[in-house]
Scaffold this motif. Structure first.
Motif, PDB file in Angstrom:
ATOM      1  N   ASP A 171      60.830 -11.736  52.645  1.00  0.00           N
ATOM      2  CA  ASP A 171      61.765 -12.030  53.728  1.00  0.00           C
ATOM      3  C   ASP A 171      62.109 -10.743  54.472  1.00  0.00           C
ATOM      4  O   ASP A 171      61.747  -9.643  54.043  1.00  0.00           O
ATOM      5  CB  ASP A 171      63.029 -12.736  53.215  1.00  0.00           C
ATOM      6  CG  ASP A 171      63.821 -11.891  52.214  1.00  0.00           C
ATOM      7  OD1 ASP A 171      63.396 -10.765  51.897  1.00  0.00           O
ATOM      8  OD2 ASP A 171      64.873 -12.363  51.755  1.00  0.00           O
ATOM      9  N   GLU A 172      62.794 -10.899  55.599  1.00  0.00           N
ATOM     10  CA  GLU A 172      63.106  -9.746  56.440  1.00  0.00           C
ATOM     11  C   GLU A 172      64.018  -8.750  55.737  1.00  0.00           C
ATOM     12  O   GLU A 172      63.871  -7.533  55.891  1.00  0.00           O
ATOM     13  CB  GLU A 172      63.751 -10.218  57.757  1.00  0.00           C
ATOM     14  CG  GLU A 172      62.777 -10.874  58.719  1.00  0.00           C
ATOM     15  CD  GLU A 172      61.646  -9.948  59.143  1.00  0.00           C
ATOM     16  OE1 GLU A 172      61.883  -8.725  59.264  1.00  0.00           O
ATOM     17  OE2 GLU A 172      60.522 -10.438  59.334  1.00  0.00           O
ATOM     18  N   VAL A 210      62.372 -10.785  46.977  1.00  0.00           N
ATOM     19  CA  VAL A 210      62.959 -11.703  47.952  1.00  0.00           C
ATOM     20  C   VAL A 210      64.468 -11.696  47.784  1.00  0.00           C
ATOM     21  O   VAL A 210      64.986 -11.476  46.684  1.00  0.00           O
ATOM     22  CB  VAL A 210      62.387 -13.137  47.776  1.00  0.00           C
ATOM     23  CG1 VAL A 210      62.783 -13.734  46.427  1.00  0.00           C
ATOM     24  CG2 VAL A 210      62.797 -14.047  48.924  1.00  0.00           C
ATOM     25  N   VAL A 231      65.986 -18.010  52.774  1.00  0.00           N
ATOM     26  CA  VAL A 231      64.602 -18.298  53.112  1.00  0.00           C
ATOM     27  C   VAL A 231      64.166 -19.552  52.365  1.00  0.00           C
ATOM     28  O   VAL A 231      64.644 -19.841  51.258  1.00  0.00           O
ATOM     29  CB  VAL A 231      63.690 -17.094  52.764  1.00  0.00           C
ATOM     30  CG1 VAL A 231      63.698 -16.823  51.268  1.00  0.00           C
ATOM     31  CG2 VAL A 231      62.274 -17.308  53.265  1.00  0.00           C
TER      32      VAL A 231
END
Length: 243
Positions: A213-214, A174, A190
């Motif tokens: 996350d993206e 992340v 996030v």
């Protein structure tokens, strides 16, 4: 053992922090029977299912004592980590920072997993969940990034070794999480609840890796490209954030 959290016993390191507290909360929400909330200075909780546990992940004797006490654990969440504000160089790191960061972020998860591996085996195999970082995959000039890259490699090795005893090992990648540790960075973050939800979903599914996350999903897709491309993309993203 990885199909549910109902009636499971969970150990969370770094339980006093924002992400750690969320790991404790969601474990109970998902039906855990008991959660050991581990920290150097454990705090009081208002739920009898939560057991405060003194555990310093930089101290092997503290880890051994925790494993001797928490003998019913079947899910270990390696969450404790540090990112000192003074960590600004990998070429000329502060000696204290170098030792503290690796002791917490790399050696800590390895030692915790090693100490609890026999406990997990005796309780049917169970699982290890380790919170890593996108910093492990991008060219950042920090000790933190180096420590997380080493922790990622160790997590992959543990997955192979502990499979023989029926223990699954899940790594969580992340970027920035909206906690106190990331408060000094003015970048999109996030929510801790989202990270923890995806992490536990990964444990339930027996996943090797969770991309929470993206940014992590994007960088993962670039790892097969030349290193120069990833470095350029990282520099471009940093320029956008700081402009």
């Amino acid at each position: 053992m990885t199909q549910q959290l109902e009636n499971r016993t969970v150990l969370v390191t770094g339980a006093n922090g924002g992400l750690g507290t969320e790991f404790v909360r969601q474990a109970l929400e998902r039906g855990a029977r008991r959660v050991y909330a581990a920290a150097r200075a454990p705090r009081e909780w208002d739920d009898e299912r939560i057991v405060p546990l003194r555990l310093d992940v930089t101290d092997p004797s503290s880890i051994a004592a925790a494993a001797a006490e928490a003998t019913d654990v079947d899910l270990v969440v390696n969450n404790a980590g540090i990112a000192p504000a003074s960590d600004a160089s990998i070429a000329a790191p502060a000696e204290r920072s170098l030792e503290d960061v690796f002791a917490t972020n790399t050696l800590g998860p390895i030692r915790v997993a090693a100490a609890f591996a026999p406990v997990l085996a005796s309780n049917g195999g169970g699982a290890v969940l380790t919170v890593l970082s996108l910093a492990a995959w991008v060219p950042l000039p920090t000790v933190y990034a180096a420590s997380k890259a080493a922790a990622w490699a160790a997590t992959n090795g543990l997955r192979v070794e502990l499979a023989a005893q029926g223990t699954t090992v899940t790594g969580v990648i992340v970027g920035m999480v909206d906690t106190a540790m990331g408060a000094r960075f003015d970048v999109p973050k996030v929510a801790p609840a989202d990270v923890v939800a995806q992490s536990y979903d990964g444990v339930v599914a027996g996943a090797s890796e969770v991309l929470a996350d993206e940014d992590s999903r994007l960088v993962k897709s670039m790892l097969s490209r030349p290193a120069e491309e990833l470095a350029a993309a990282t520099a471009a993203a940093a320029a956008v954030v700081t402009s």
